[in-house]
Design a protein around this motif. Sequence first.
Motif, PDB file in Angstrom:
ATOM      1  N   TYR A  66      -3.655   5.557   1.354  1.00 12.85           N
ATOM      2  CA  TYR A  66      -3.126   4.307   1.250  1.00 12.85           C
ATOM      3  C   TYR A  66      -1.940   4.234   0.274  1.00 12.85           C
ATOM      4  O   TYR A  66      -1.618   5.206  -0.580  1.00 12.85           O
ATOM      5  CB  TYR A  66      -4.405   3.361   0.528  1.00 12.85           C
ATOM      6  CG  TYR A  66      -5.560   3.315   1.507  1.00 12.85           C
ATOM      7  CD1 TYR A  66      -5.598   2.655   2.661  1.00 12.85           C
ATOM      8  CD2 TYR A  66      -6.587   4.297   1.138  1.00 12.85           C
ATOM      9  CE1 TYR A  66      -6.697   2.673   3.608  1.00 12.85           C
ATOM     10  CE2 TYR A  66      -7.753   4.314   1.899  1.00 12.85           C
ATOM     11  CZ  TYR A  66      -7.818   3.459   3.203  1.00 12.85           C
ATOM     12  OH  TYR A  66      -8.794   3.593   3.998  1.00 12.85           O
ATOM     13  N   ALA A  67      -1.253   3.125   0.303  1.00 15.84           N
ATOM     14  CA  ALA A  67      -0.014   3.133  -0.377  1.00 15.84           C
ATOM     15  C   ALA A  67      -0.398   2.541  -1.753  1.00 15.84           C
ATOM     16  O   ALA A  67      -1.034   1.432  -1.843  1.00 15.84           O
ATOM     17  CB  ALA A  67       1.020   2.226   0.154  1.00 15.84           C
ATOM     18  N   PRO A  68      -0.233   3.347  -2.898  1.00 14.89           N
ATOM     19  CA  PRO A  68      -0.765   2.836  -4.197  1.00 14.89           C
ATOM     20  C   PRO A  68       0.016   1.579  -4.716  1.00 14.89           C
ATOM     21  O   PRO A  68      -0.374   0.770  -5.447  1.00 14.89           O
ATOM     22  CB  PRO A  68      -0.670   4.039  -4.979  1.00 14.89           C
ATOM     23  CG  PRO A  68      -0.059   5.176  -4.419  1.00 14.89           C
ATOM     24  CD  PRO A  68       0.198   4.640  -2.798  1.00 14.89           C
ATOM     25  N   LEU A  69       1.385   1.569  -4.262  1.00 14.88           N
ATOM     26  CA  LEU A  69       2.365   0.556  -4.550  1.00 14.88           C
ATOM     27  C   LEU A  69       3.207   0.059  -3.254  1.00 14.88           C
ATOM     28  O   LEU A  69       3.268   0.737  -2.190  1.00 14.88           O
ATOM     29  CB  LEU A  69       3.537   0.977  -5.488  1.00 14.88           C
ATOM     30  CG  LEU A  69       2.781   1.638  -6.870  1.00 14.88           C
ATOM     31  CD1 LEU A  69       3.764   2.337  -7.485  1.00 14.88           C
ATOM     32  CD2 LEU A  69       2.343   0.427  -7.573  1.00 14.88           C
ATOM     33  N   ALA A  70       3.599  -1.182  -3.349  1.00 11.84           N
ATOM     34  CA  ALA A  70       4.376  -1.830  -2.092  1.00 11.84           C
ATOM     35  C   ALA A  70       5.938  -1.273  -2.276  1.00 11.84           C
ATOM     36  O   ALA A  70       6.538  -1.074  -3.384  1.00 11.84           O
ATOM     37  CB  ALA A  70       4.413  -3.311  -2.302  1.00 11.84           C
ATOM     38  N   GLY A  71       6.520  -0.928  -1.266  1.00 10.35           N
ATOM     39  CA  GLY A  71       8.056  -0.372  -1.065  1.00 10.35           C
ATOM     40  C   GLY A  71       8.175  -0.166   0.279  1.00 10.35           C
ATOM     41  O   GLY A  71       7.266   0.018   1.204  1.00 10.35           O
ATOM     42  N   GLU A  72       9.564   0.378   0.267  1.00 12.91           N
ATOM     43  CA  GLU A  72      10.100   1.080   1.523  1.00 12.91           C
ATOM     44  C   GLU A  72      10.067   2.455   1.287  1.00 12.91           C
ATOM     45  O   GLU A  72      10.478   3.254   0.670  1.00 12.91           O
ATOM     46  CB  GLU A  72      11.452   0.656   1.690  1.00 12.91           C
ATOM     47  CG  GLU A  72      12.235   0.944   2.992  1.00 12.91           C
ATOM     48  CD  GLU A  72      13.473   0.914   2.949  1.00 12.91           C
ATOM     49  OE1 GLU A  72      14.306   1.309   3.806  1.00 12.91           O
ATOM     50  OE2 GLU A  72      14.159  -0.296   2.301  1.00 12.91           O
ATOM     51  N   VAL A  73       9.711   3.137   2.604  1.00 14.01           N
ATOM     52  CA  VAL A  73       9.586   4.603   2.766  1.00 14.01           C
ATOM     53  C   VAL A  73      11.128   5.112   2.756  1.00 14.01           C
ATOM     54  O   VAL A  73      11.663   4.692   3.622  1.00 14.01           O
ATOM     55  CB  VAL A  73       8.879   4.930   4.029  1.00 14.01           C
ATOM     56  CG1 VAL A  73       8.877   6.453   3.725  1.00 14.01           C
ATOM     57  CG2 VAL A  73       7.275   4.534   3.746  1.00 14.01           C
ATOM     58  N   VAL A  74      11.557   5.836   1.850  1.00 16.48           N
ATOM     59  CA  VAL A  74      12.736   6.492   1.718  1.00 16.48           C
ATOM     60  C   VAL A  74      12.966   8.024   2.157  1.00 16.48           C
ATOM     61  O   VAL A  74      13.928   8.491   2.454  1.00 16.48           O
ATOM     62  CB  VAL A  74      13.655   5.941   0.564  1.00 16.48           C
ATOM     63  CG1 VAL A  74      13.795   4.763   0.332  1.00 16.48           C
ATOM     64  CG2 VAL A  74      12.740   6.789  -0.879  1.00 16.48           C
ATOM     65  N   ALA A  75      11.696   8.599   2.097  1.00 16.36           N
ATOM     66  CA  ALA A  75      11.824  10.011   2.462  1.00 16.36           C
ATOM     67  C   ALA A  75      10.253  10.028   2.587  1.00 16.36           C
ATOM     68  O   ALA A  75       9.169   9.793   2.207  1.00 16.36           O
ATOM     69  CB  ALA A  75      12.181  10.899   1.102  1.00 16.36           C
ATOM     70  N   VAL A  76       9.952  11.320   3.338  1.00 15.97           N
ATOM     71  CA  VAL A  76       8.742  11.970   3.737  1.00 15.97           C
ATOM     72  C   VAL A  76       8.873  13.552   3.689  1.00 15.97           C
ATOM     73  O   VAL A  76      10.027  14.104   3.841  1.00 15.97           O
ATOM     74  CB  VAL A  76       8.106  11.419   5.271  1.00 15.97           C
ATOM     75  CG1 VAL A  76       7.869  10.202   5.456  1.00 15.97           C
ATOM     76  CG2 VAL A  76       9.257  11.816   6.438  1.00 15.97           C
TER      77      VAL A  76
END
Length: 125
Positions: A66-76
């Motif tokens: 799960y995403a702990p915080l909201a935001g945009e994925v900028v790298a994987v």
Amino acid sequence: MSTLRYTKDHEWVRVEGATATIGITAYAQEQLGDVVFVELPAVGKQLEAGGDAAVVESVKAASEVYAPLAGEVVAVNQALVDTPALVNDDPTGEGWFMRLKLADPAAADALMDQAAYDAYVEGLH
């Protein structure tokens, strides 16, 4: 070095400015066993705090990350696609899952610090 923060779902977050690196904790990977597959989100995807972000599969089970915080994925971490065992070998280092450009960097302050997380995990036994 920045401080790690933790969720009750066993994700860790390292916030550096407006960017957060996210992965699963050593406890989580120990519970999963040998990780054999990781599905990462697409770069550019918007994640909501608490929403599904990735999937990790082990010889024992599949589990949502799960995403702990909201935001945009900028790298994987593309290395996990070829070598998912990095999650077992170095969960808070080379085994990171994704980096987010945070919608609200201050939201990380609401997550558990190391001492609180250790106490939480201890309470699970």
